[in-house]
Design an enzyme around this catalytic site. Structure first.
Site, mmCIF file in Angstrom:
data_model
loop_
_atom_site.group_PDB
_atom_site.id
_atom_site.type_symbol
_atom_site.label_atom_id
_atom_site.label_comp_id
_atom_site.label_asym_id
_atom_site.label_seq_id
_atom_site.Cartn_x
_atom_site.Cartn_y
_atom_site.Cartn_z
ATOM 1 C CE LYS A 173 -10.439 2.403 0.762
ATOM 2 N NZ LYS A 173 -9.876 2.829 2.040
ATOM 3 C CB SER B 31 -13.107 0.286 4.983
ATOM 4 O OG SER B 31 -13.270 1.233 6.011
ATOM 5 C CD GLU C 287 -3.091 -2.286 0.703
ATOM 6 O OE1 GLU C 287 -3.371 -1.151 0.360
ATOM 7 O OE2 GLU C 287 -3.766 -2.909 1.546
ATOM 8 C CG HIS D 52 10.491 8.950 -15.269
ATOM 9 N ND1 HIS D 52 11.630 9.149 -14.512
ATOM 10 C CD2 HIS D 52 10.940 8.696 -16.532
ATOM 11 C CE1 HIS D 52 12.692 9.049 -15.282
ATOM 12 N NE2 HIS D 52 12.301 8.766 -16.513
#
Ligand code: ARG
Length: 479
Positions: free
Chosen positions: A293, A287, A300, A166
């Protein structure tokens, strides 16, 4: 191979005798498949040569014709490989383009090649040959990825990290054990592709349009020449079903599922909130607005492209479901999803094998690691969240307490530790004994991360010695 497809306003086509008007320009574009099925060219030629040789051996065409066909097709193959072949949209698909060019080169012998054959059995033979070769590349790509995982698992066979259920800290595991879970998944993926190849590797040629042919053909001979394990046993089934392509795409979807899960983990682990790993810069981008970033683009995109492959699986299943036997033009739509599935999968496997790689020396140069592991952060995370609470319960059971009671006693101890903002191992013995009088000094050995890991010492468990054994077993399988 890059290929140029051009349009040519030709009057006649191979069925022109039956038609009163030429096919509309837009319809030609709509129905043509050469823009993508040119990728089958080498397999189309291979299939044609085997078919022609069989026709010759069976005295259906002359041996001189066979020779001319072989030479003509060899020339065409060279032109295609050199990017010099002119693909014409008017000739619809890879099959008609090659056949027309052959006839232009060698005359009547070229016109005899299609004896006892139809594009219906021809196209599915080509796709099977292409997919068989592609399956071999996929299996070897999976092997390379497993090799990267195994090296990484070996280097981290005793690196402690929190295991999650979980997404809550559950019990300590080793990073090597975690990685070996993916080796297992990929092992089953390899088996799925090998299994799917068995059914794919049957020869459709001889089915002709749908019912077989009246010529005295020898299908076994063609199967042998093309390396098929046998022939498709029903002509209607042979030309119409694409289940082998669906199976491949399903197996590919499962690989993508596995890699998408791993990607999700890499993304989480590389977030500064976890800081378990640092993915090498070559797999990330920055970024355009936020200077701090570093985005994990590759994982992804793998997660994103998984959706694309599932889409292809759905497309292929839907393509089949409404088709009456036997061949229907719908089947032409099988190629783009299948090609894109294979392309996406192969490049994903290649990038992933690099992203999971330990630093290695290749040609005297150190090839950088795919990511670095922050053992301290992993360990720190494993020591928070009461990862050894189950060990304490098991300890009480071994002292004679029923498991349910032990579970409750530990839950109360955990609640106390949460309130005090300390770990279980920070609680003094007297405090622990308030929850269960069975507890004595030896409990602290049980509450350590190493104690917890080492106690799970059976096949499939996370004890470092078991992880080593699992790695050795996986290496022993020829991948
Ligand atoms: N381009 C076609 C395909 O991909 C080849 C078979 C055409 N057969 C036909 N009867 N029109 O399926």
């Amino acid at each position: 191979m890059t290929q140029k497809i051009s349009a040519l306003n030709k009057k006649e086509s191979s069925w022109s005798g039956r038609f009163n008007e030429p096919v509309a320009e837009l319809v030609k574009k709509y129905t043509a498949s050469v823009g993508f099925d040119y990728r089958l060219a080498t397999f189309d030629i291979q299939g044609s040569i085997a078919h022609a040789q069989m026709l010759g051996a069976q005295k259906i065409i002359s041996l001189d014709d066979v020779k001319s066909i072989e030479l003509g097709l060899a020339e065409i193959l060279q032109e295609i490989e050199a990017g010099q072949f002119e693909w014409l949209l008017d000739l619809e698909d890879v099959h008609l383009n090659i056949e027309k060019c052959l006839t232009d080169k060698i005359g009547d012998a070229g016109k005899r090649l299609h004896t006892g054959r139809s594009r219906n059995d021809q196209v599915t033979t080509d796709v099977r040959l292409w997919l068989r070769a592609t399956t071999d590349y996929v299996v070897s790509g999976l092997g390379n990825l497993q090799a990267s995982l195994l090296d990484l698992a070996e280097a981290h066979f005793d690196t402690v990290m929190p295991g999650f259920t979980h997404l809550q800290v559950a019990q300590p595991v080793t990073f090597g054990h975690h990685l070996m879970a993916y080796v297992e998944m990929l092992k089953r993926d390899v088996e799925r592709f090998q299994d799917c190849k068995k059914r794919m590797n049957k020869l459709p040629l001889g089915a002709a349009a749908l019912a077989g042919t009246s010529y005295p053909i020898d299908r076994e001979l063609v199967a042998k020449k093309l390396g098929f394990d046998g022939v498709c046993e029903n002509s209607l089934d042979a030309v119409s079903d694409r289940d082998f392509a669906i199976e491949f795409t399903f197996a590919a979807s499962l690989v993508m599922t596995h890699l998408s899960r791993l990607s999700e983990e890499l993304i989480l682990w590389s977030s500064p909130r976890f800081a378990f790993i640092d993915i090498a810069d070559r797999f990330c981008t920055g970024s355009s607005i936020m200077p701090q970033k570093k985005n994990p683009d590759v994982p992804e995109l793998v997660r994103g492209k998984t959706g694309r492959v599932y889409g292809h699986l759905t497309a292929l299943l839907t393509l089949m479901k409404g088709q009456p036997l036997a061949y229907n033009k719908d089947n032409q739509e099988d190629k783009e999803p299948l090609f894109d599935t294979a392309d996406t999968l192969l490049v994903t496997l290649e990038i992933y094998a690099d992203m999971l790689r330990l630093p290695v020396i290749e040609n005297g140069v150190v090839v950088k690691a795919g990511f670095t592991v922050n053992k301290e952060a992993m360990r720190q995370a494993a020591s928070e969240g009461f990862a050894t609470a189950t060990d304490l319960a098991d300890y009480l059971v071994k002292k004679g307490m029923p498991f349910r009671d032990a579970h409750e006693a530990v839950a109360l101890a955990v609640r106390h530790a949460v309130d005090k903002k300390v770990d279980l191992s920070d609680l003094p013995l007297a405090t622990l004994q308030q929850f269960a009088s069975e507890i004595s000094q030896d409990v602290y050995a049980v509450l350590t991360l190493e104690g917890s890991l080492n106690s799970r010492n059976h096949i499939g468990g996370t004890a470092p010695v078991q992880v080593k054994a699992a790695i050795a077993r996986a290496r022993a399988i020829k991948m």
